[in-house]
Design a protein around this motif. Sequence first.
Motif, PDB file in Angstrom:
ATOM      1  N   SER A   1       0.833  -1.205   0.000  1.00  0.00           N
ATOM      2  CA  SER A   1       0.000   0.000   0.000  1.00  0.00           C
ATOM      3  C   SER A   1       0.863   1.250   0.000  1.00  0.00           C
ATOM      4  O   SER A   1       0.545   2.253  -0.651  1.00  0.00           O
ATOM      5  CB  SER A   1      -0.928   0.013   1.220  1.00  0.00           C
ATOM      6  OG  SER A   1      -1.818  -1.077   1.194  1.00  0.00           O
TER       7      SER A   1
ATOM      8  N   ASP B   1      -5.838  -9.983   1.733  1.00  0.00           N
ATOM      9  CA  ASP B   1      -5.031  -8.858   1.241  1.00  0.00           C
ATOM     10  C   ASP B   1      -3.539  -9.179   1.275  1.00  0.00           C
ATOM     11  O   ASP B   1      -2.798  -8.878   0.330  1.00  0.00           O
ATOM     12  CB  ASP B   1      -5.289  -7.616   2.092  1.00  0.00           C
ATOM     13  CG  ASP B   1      -6.679  -7.047   1.883  1.00  0.00           C
ATOM     14  OD1 ASP B   1      -7.415  -7.580   1.033  1.00  0.00           O
ATOM     15  OD2 ASP B   1      -7.029  -6.067   2.570  1.00  0.00           O
TER      16      ASP B   1
ATOM     17  N   GLU C   1      -2.489 -11.676  -1.438  1.00  0.00           N
ATOM     18  CA  GLU C   1      -2.538 -11.050  -2.757  1.00  0.00           C
ATOM     19  C   GLU C   1      -1.400 -10.035  -2.908  1.00  0.00           C
ATOM     20  O   GLU C   1      -0.823  -9.895  -4.002  1.00  0.00           O
ATOM     21  CB  GLU C   1      -3.889 -10.365  -2.964  1.00  0.00           C
ATOM     22  CG  GLU C   1      -4.221 -10.050  -4.406  1.00  0.00           C
ATOM     23  CD  GLU C   1      -4.372 -11.280  -5.282  1.00  0.00           C
ATOM     24  OE1 GLU C   1      -4.161 -11.161  -6.513  1.00  0.00           O
ATOM     25  OE2 GLU C   1      -4.680 -12.357  -4.745  1.00  0.00           O
ATOM     26  N   CYS C   2      -1.057  -9.336  -1.833  1.00  0.00           N
ATOM     27  CA  CYS C   2       0.045  -8.371  -1.904  1.00  0.00           C
ATOM     28  C   CYS C   2       1.390  -9.071  -2.066  1.00  0.00           C
ATOM     29  O   CYS C   2       2.279  -8.562  -2.761  1.00  0.00           O
ATOM     30  CB  CYS C   2       0.047  -7.489  -0.660  1.00  0.00           C
ATOM     31  SG  CYS C   2      -1.235  -6.208  -0.675  1.00  0.00           S
TER      32      CYS C   2
ATOM     33  N   PRO D   1      -3.859   1.882  -8.813  1.00  0.00           N
ATOM     34  CA  PRO D   1      -4.963   0.981  -9.136  1.00  0.00           C
ATOM     35  C   PRO D   1      -4.587  -0.494  -9.021  1.00  0.00           C
ATOM     36  O   PRO D   1      -5.434  -1.339  -8.712  1.00  0.00           O
ATOM     37  CB  PRO D   1      -5.320   1.357 -10.579  1.00  0.00           C
ATOM     38  CG  PRO D   1      -4.106   2.027 -11.127  1.00  0.00           C
ATOM     39  CD  PRO D   1      -3.480   2.719  -9.965  1.00  0.00           C
ATOM     40  N   ILE D   2      -3.328  -0.813  -9.239  1.00  0.00           N
ATOM     41  CA  ILE D   2      -2.880  -2.207  -9.122  1.00  0.00           C
ATOM     42  C   ILE D   2      -2.941  -2.658  -7.665  1.00  0.00           C
ATOM     43  O   ILE D   2      -3.421  -3.745  -7.342  1.00  0.00           O
ATOM     44  CB  ILE D   2      -1.446  -2.360  -9.673  1.00  0.00           C
ATOM     45  CG1 ILE D   2      -1.387  -1.916 -11.135  1.00  0.00           C
ATOM     46  CG2 ILE D   2      -0.969  -3.796  -9.535  1.00  0.00           C
ATOM     47  CD1 ILE D   2       0.015  -1.905 -11.714  1.00  0.00           C
TER      48      ILE D   2
ATOM     49  N   SER E   1      -4.796  -1.231  -5.341  1.00  0.00           N
ATOM     50  CA  SER E   1      -6.203  -1.208  -4.966  1.00  0.00           C
ATOM     51  C   SER E   1      -6.902  -2.511  -5.345  1.00  0.00           C
ATOM     52  O   SER E   1      -7.713  -3.049  -4.582  1.00  0.00           O
ATOM     53  CB  SER E   1      -6.897  -0.017  -5.637  1.00  0.00           C
ATOM     54  OG  SER E   1      -8.262   0.021  -5.285  1.00  0.00           O
ATOM     55  N   GLN E   2      -6.573  -3.048  -6.511  1.00  0.00           N
ATOM     56  CA  GLN E   2      -7.161  -4.304  -6.943  1.00  0.00           C
ATOM     57  C   GLN E   2      -6.721  -5.453  -6.032  1.00  0.00           C
ATOM     58  O   GLN E   2      -7.523  -6.335  -5.686  1.00  0.00           O
ATOM     59  CB  GLN E   2      -6.764  -4.598  -8.381  1.00  0.00           C
ATOM     60  CG  GLN E   2      -7.407  -5.849  -8.958  1.00  0.00           C
ATOM     61  CD  GLN E   2      -7.029  -6.078 -10.411  1.00  0.00           C
ATOM     62  OE1 GLN E   2      -6.223  -5.342 -10.980  1.00  0.00           O
ATOM     63  NE2 GLN E   2      -7.619  -7.089 -11.029  1.00  0.00           N
ATOM     64  N   ALA E   3      -5.462  -5.442  -5.640  1.00  0.00           N
ATOM     65  CA  ALA E   3      -4.959  -6.489  -4.748  1.00  0.00           C
ATOM     66  C   ALA E   3      -5.653  -6.448  -3.391  1.00  0.00           C
ATOM     67  O   ALA E   3      -5.987  -7.487  -2.807  1.00  0.00           O
ATOM     68  CB  ALA E   3      -3.449  -6.342  -4.567  1.00  0.00           C
TER      69      ALA E   3
ATOM     70  N   GLY F   1      -8.584  -5.570  -2.771  1.00  0.00           N
ATOM     71  CA  GLY F   1      -9.992  -5.941  -2.850  1.00  0.00           C
ATOM     72  C   GLY F   1     -10.222  -7.361  -3.276  1.00  0.00           C
ATOM     73  O   GLY F   1     -11.369  -7.779  -3.495  1.00  0.00           O
ATOM     74  N   ALA F   2      -9.156  -8.153  -3.392  1.00  0.00           N
ATOM     75  CA  ALA F   2      -9.284  -9.524  -3.872  1.00  0.00           C
ATOM     76  C   ALA F   2      -9.956 -10.412  -2.827  1.00  0.00           C
ATOM     77  O   ALA F   2      -9.735 -10.243  -1.623  1.00  0.00           O
ATOM     78  CB  ALA F   2      -7.910 -10.085  -4.228  1.00  0.00           C
TER      79      ALA F   2
END
Length: 492
Positions: free
Chosen positions: A275, A321, A324-325, A374-375, A377-379, A381-382
């Motif tokens: 983040s 999160d 995914e991160c 945005p990349i 942010s997508q991670a 919200g997975a």
Amino acid sequence: MASDTSFFGLNRPEYIPSRELFLSELAWSLTTQGSPRRIDKDFGPAGIAFNDRGTRKNPAIETTRPKEGDDRFNAIATKLKDNLRLHSKTEARVVANVLLHELEAPSSAKATRSVVTPLTLESALLQDRRGATGKNNPANIALILEQMFALGGGNSSVAALWAKAVLNASPAGLPRWASEAIAELVPEPFQDSVDDLVNRIETHEPRGVRRPAWLSCMPATPYLWFSSAWTRLCSDDWIDSMPRRRWTDWAACVARTGIATGYMFELHLARRMLSALASSVDARQSVREAMEDAKRLFTWDDRLDRSAADVVPIVNKLAADGTECLSLLADLVEPGDWEGIEAPAEYDDDPDGLSNWLEESRARLSARGVDIAPIVSQALGAPKAGGANNTWETIRYSLVDRSPSGAGDLYAMLRSAGRYTWVEPGQEWLVTIASLCSAGPKSLCRLNDVQDALSSIGVEASQQTLVSRLEGFGLARSSHDADDALEIVAGF
């Protein structure tokens, strides 16, 4: 082999069905071959367990509990008859069955196989992770513990410290007659493994571990707590002062707590650092805030109702999160079509490595024109899936009370009922955590020491709640010191 793109180099976890398995895997990691099926492919080719409890038997998983009348059972009975001066073979058989029953560890109602309580080096070799889990290639528990120990500054080996403590322990914690009888339990194919284990205690060096310099500068992490607590517990003072079963339970408690909170910390840091790639906040401030927030992943306050105290949302969110991160981090390090950012491992020798990694990664992404916001942010919200589920299970089931009553596991940190799971430690969990804050048995520590230990593993405890529990368990006593109003007495 895939390169290490993570912050800590931790192997990915998997649900661990029994706390006793931690110590058995440490024992097997000290043997040259390291796996029962590599020693004898015909004896339990799919793994070994102590006993079968279910109807779904797997003939490829060998059970190591001897049956009455076989050679190992007779050897145990003979040893007990001689050492306890029993009057008859019948008495010896009865005592042998009682010993085997007491060694078999409690298991959940749904378990198909049981394990033994690893009170000795020999008994630790009576099961392995394949036999207990029923999986062909489960997570390497021993290696994960070694990795976390190294991250906490441990310069030796988790397995070697444990084995050396057991090997050199006085007979006060476990009578010699019991030790000699238990030694007869080892199946013939694994008897040489006991000597192999002993011979490798002094020379065993874990591989695949990292020791980031920047992490050693952090005052409180679960890895530092685990390394400190394990080293203290494995000292002669502790093992010689405790009944062996109690000491073994404490060791399993430290291991399961360390693994669960260690992964919580990793997921938290991954989420915060990825983040921060999309943030303009000073890199060092971002690191400081992430480390400070890591002390408050769980809230323990008896005044909260179940819904407010529920830890399921935070564990679910961190698992989804954070996983995914970590995946995104791997993609950024090795993107394929452009020169990616540096892996955090490249900064392991830098005392300010994490801040410098963040600062330089931001600069490289900016220079490449990568819009990271945005990349990220997508991670974030997975949904939770795949590896996130495995991590979630590891954390939850290592900490939660899984006894049939939901309140019978004295070494659990969490309790669950209905849709809620909250921090409500079993009595022995808090006794273990608090006692290992002291220098040794019969020593004292302060309330602040216990609070610091809890913060290290991500638990923010209400002082009122903590004092009430410590007093209720008989560990707290008043002090005339105005700054530290409470002294904590070690459990032994």
